[in-house]
Motif scaffolding. Structure first.
Motif, PDB file in Angstrom:
ATOM      1  N   ASP A  94       0.838  -1.350   0.027  1.00 39.29           N
ATOM      2  CA  ASP A  94       0.001  -0.073   0.017  1.00 39.29           C
ATOM      3  C   ASP A  94       1.017   1.300  -0.001  1.00 39.29           C
ATOM      4  N   LEU A  95       2.078   1.077   0.374  1.00 36.90           N
ATOM      5  CA  LEU A  95       2.831   2.240   0.708  1.00 36.90           C
ATOM      6  C   LEU A  95       3.924   2.603  -0.653  1.00 36.90           C
ATOM      7  N   VAL A  96       3.930   1.989  -1.400  1.00 37.87           N
ATOM      8  CA  VAL A  96       4.890   1.983  -2.528  1.00 37.87           C
ATOM      9  C   VAL A  96       4.579   3.604  -3.218  1.00 37.87           C
ATOM     10  N   LYS A  97       3.527   3.720  -3.689  1.00 38.71           N
ATOM     11  CA  LYS A  97       3.283   5.256  -4.276  1.00 38.71           C
ATOM     12  C   LYS A  97       3.381   6.293  -3.331  1.00 38.71           C
ATOM     13  N   VAL A  98       3.097   6.130  -2.173  1.00 34.77           N
ATOM     14  CA  VAL A  98       3.242   6.997  -0.892  1.00 34.77           C
ATOM     15  C   VAL A  98       4.789   7.523  -0.878  1.00 34.77           C
ATOM     16  N   TRP A  99       5.255   6.358  -0.697  1.00 28.09           N
ATOM     17  CA  TRP A  99       7.075   6.177  -0.335  1.00 28.09           C
ATOM     18  C   TRP A  99       7.698   6.857  -1.420  1.00 28.09           C
ATOM     19  N   ARG A 100       7.322   6.829  -2.670  1.00 28.86           N
ATOM     20  CA  ARG A 100       8.048   7.472  -3.599  1.00 28.86           C
ATOM     21  C   ARG A 100       7.990   8.834  -3.829  1.00 28.86           C
ATOM     22  N   LYS A 101       6.677   9.383  -3.533  1.00 20.84           N
ATOM     23  CA  LYS A 101       6.371  10.913  -3.260  1.00 20.84           C
ATOM     24  C   LYS A 101       7.008  11.361  -2.063  1.00 20.84           C
ATOM     25  N   TRP A 102       7.017  10.709  -0.909  1.00 17.79           N
ATOM     26  CA  TRP A 102       7.618  11.217   0.341  1.00 17.79           C
ATOM     27  C   TRP A 102       9.264  11.285  -0.042  1.00 17.79           C
ATOM     28  N   PHE A 103       9.912  10.048  -0.623  1.00 16.46           N
ATOM     29  CA  PHE A 103      11.401  10.114  -0.973  1.00 16.46           C
ATOM     30  C   PHE A 103      11.747  11.077  -1.764  1.00 16.46           C
ATOM     31  N   MET A 104      10.805  11.513  -2.940  1.00 12.08           N
ATOM     32  CA  MET A 104      11.321  12.509  -3.773  1.00 12.08           C
ATOM     33  C   MET A 104      11.130  13.878  -2.899  1.00 12.08           C
ATOM     34  N   LEU A 105      10.209  14.096  -2.117  1.00 13.08           N
ATOM     35  CA  LEU A 105      10.211  15.179  -1.040  1.00 13.08           C
ATOM     36  C   LEU A 105      11.163  15.348  -0.213  1.00 13.08           C
ATOM     37  N   ILE A 106      11.781  14.164   0.277  1.00  9.71           N
ATOM     38  CA  ILE A 106      12.925  14.099   1.158  1.00  9.71           C
ATOM     39  C   ILE A 106      14.179  14.641   0.097  1.00  9.71           C
ATOM     40  N   ILE A 107      14.361  14.145  -1.030  1.00 13.70           N
ATOM     41  CA  ILE A 107      15.600  14.332  -1.794  1.00 13.70           C
ATOM     42  C   ILE A 107      15.534  15.895  -2.273  1.00 13.70           C
ATOM     43  N   TRP A 108      14.353  16.651  -2.178  1.00 13.19           N
ATOM     44  CA  TRP A 108      14.339  18.059  -2.704  1.00 13.19           C
ATOM     45  C   TRP A 108      14.720  18.778  -1.274  1.00 13.19           C
ATOM     46  N   LEU A 109      14.083  18.436  -0.015  1.00 13.68           N
ATOM     47  CA  LEU A 109      14.627  18.965   1.131  1.00 13.68           C
ATOM     48  C   LEU A 109      15.975  18.946   1.217  1.00 13.68           C
ATOM     49  N   VAL A 110      16.632  17.633   1.118  1.00 13.28           N
ATOM     50  CA  VAL A 110      18.083  17.589   1.186  1.00 13.28           C
ATOM     51  C   VAL A 110      18.884  18.433   0.237  1.00 13.28           C
ATOM     52  N   GLY A 111      18.429  18.709  -1.051  1.00 11.25           N
ATOM     53  CA  GLY A 111      18.970  19.337  -1.788  1.00 11.25           C
ATOM     54  C   GLY A 111      19.013  20.927  -1.308  1.00 11.25           C
ATOM     55  N   ALA A 112      18.006  21.251  -0.852  1.00 10.43           N
ATOM     56  CA  ALA A 112      17.893  22.523  -0.200  1.00 10.43           C
ATOM     57  C   ALA A 112      18.623  22.805   0.858  1.00 10.43           C
ATOM     58  N   LEU A 113      18.678  21.952   1.746  1.00 12.38           N
ATOM     59  CA  LEU A 113      19.772  21.987   2.769  1.00 12.38           C
ATOM     60  C   LEU A 113      21.163  22.033   2.370  1.00 12.38           C
ATOM     61  N   MET A 114      21.453  21.358   1.300  1.00 10.96           N
ATOM     62  CA  MET A 114      22.998  21.328   0.720  1.00 10.96           C
ATOM     63  C   MET A 114      23.105  22.485   0.243  1.00 10.96           C
ATOM     64  N   ILE A 115      22.277  23.417  -0.426  1.00 10.76           N
ATOM     65  CA  ILE A 115      22.512  24.504  -0.922  1.00 10.76           C
ATOM     66  C   ILE A 115      22.840  25.692   0.104  1.00 10.76           C
ATOM     67  N   LEU A 116      22.021  25.512   1.219  1.00  3.38           N
ATOM     68  CA  LEU A 116      21.949  26.350   2.453  1.00  3.38           C
ATOM     69  C   LEU A 116      23.472  26.113   3.098  1.00  3.38           C
TER      70      LEU A 116
END
Length: 166
Positions: A94-116
Motif C-alpha cells: 500500500d505504501l509504494v506510491k506514497v513512499w516514492r512521493k515522500w522519498f522525492m520530497l526528502i530528496i528536494w529538502l536535502v538538496g535545499a539543505l545542501m544549498i544552504l
C-alpha cells in the motif's frame, strides 16, 4: 531514533558479513594485530556503502511503522484509491506510491539543505569545496532533518495521506 538504530544495525551486520566472507575467502589466517587492523579497515570501508542501502530500507520500513502507530496523539491515514475510505492496517504494498512521493520530497529538502550548507561554508569557513567536509554522516543528518519537515508537507503533496488525531 528507530530509523537510526535499524539502519546502523543492518549496516553493521552487512559490513561484518562482508568482512568475514573476505577473511574466510583469503584462507582465515591466524589473527594478529596486522590482520585485525586490515579487517577493521575492510569493515570501515564497507560500512558507509552498506549504510547507504540500509538507510533506504529503513526509510521504507519506518513509513509503515508511522502509518500503523499513533505518535504524540496523531497518526497518518492512507485513503483507498478513488474513495474517502481509509485503510486500517497498511502493508508494504500500500505504501509504494506514497513512499516514492515522500522519498522525492526528502530528496528536494536535502538538496535545499545542501544549498544552504554550501552557502554557509563558502561564506563563513575556509573550505574550498563540498567534498572537503561532506560525507555519509552529514548526509544522514540532512536526511533526518528533511524527514522531519517532510511529514509537515506530506499531507499537501500526497492527496491519499491525511493527518488525523488518534
Amino acid at each position: 531514533m528507530r530509523l537510526t538504530v535499524c539502519s546502523i544495525l543492518l549496516a553493521c551486520g552487512i559490513s561484518l558479513l562482508v568482512t568475514l566472507f573476505l577473511y574466510m575467502n583469503q584462507g582465515a589466517a591466524s589473527l594478529n594485530i596486522e590482520i585485525l587492523k586490515a579487517l577493521l579497515d575492510i569493515f570501515r570501508f564497507w560500512f558507509p556503502i552498506a549504510w547507504s542501502v540500509t538507510l533506504l530500507i529503513s526509510l521504507f520500513r519506518g513509513l509503515k511503522y508511522i502509518f500503523n502507530n499513533c505518535i504524540a496523539g496523531y497518526t497518518l491515514k492512507l485513503t483507498a484509491c478513488g474513495s474517502a475510505h481509509t485503510i486500517q492496517t497498511i502493508g508494504y504494498g500500500d505504501l509504494v506510491k506514497v513512499w516514492r512521493k515522500w522519498f522525492m520530497l526528502i530528496i528536494w529538502l536535502v538538496g535545499a539543505l545542501m544549498i544552504l550548507s554550501l552557502t554557509f561554508t563558502s561564506l563563513f569557513t575556509s573550505y574550498e569545496g563540498v567534498f572537503e567536509w561532506f560525507d555519509i554522516y552529514w548526509l544522514f543528518s540532512f536526511i533526518l532533518i528533511s524527514g522531519y519537515f517532510s511529514f509537515i508537507l506530506l499531507g499537501s503533496r500526497c492527496k491519499k495521506v491525511k493527518v488525523v488525531q488518534c
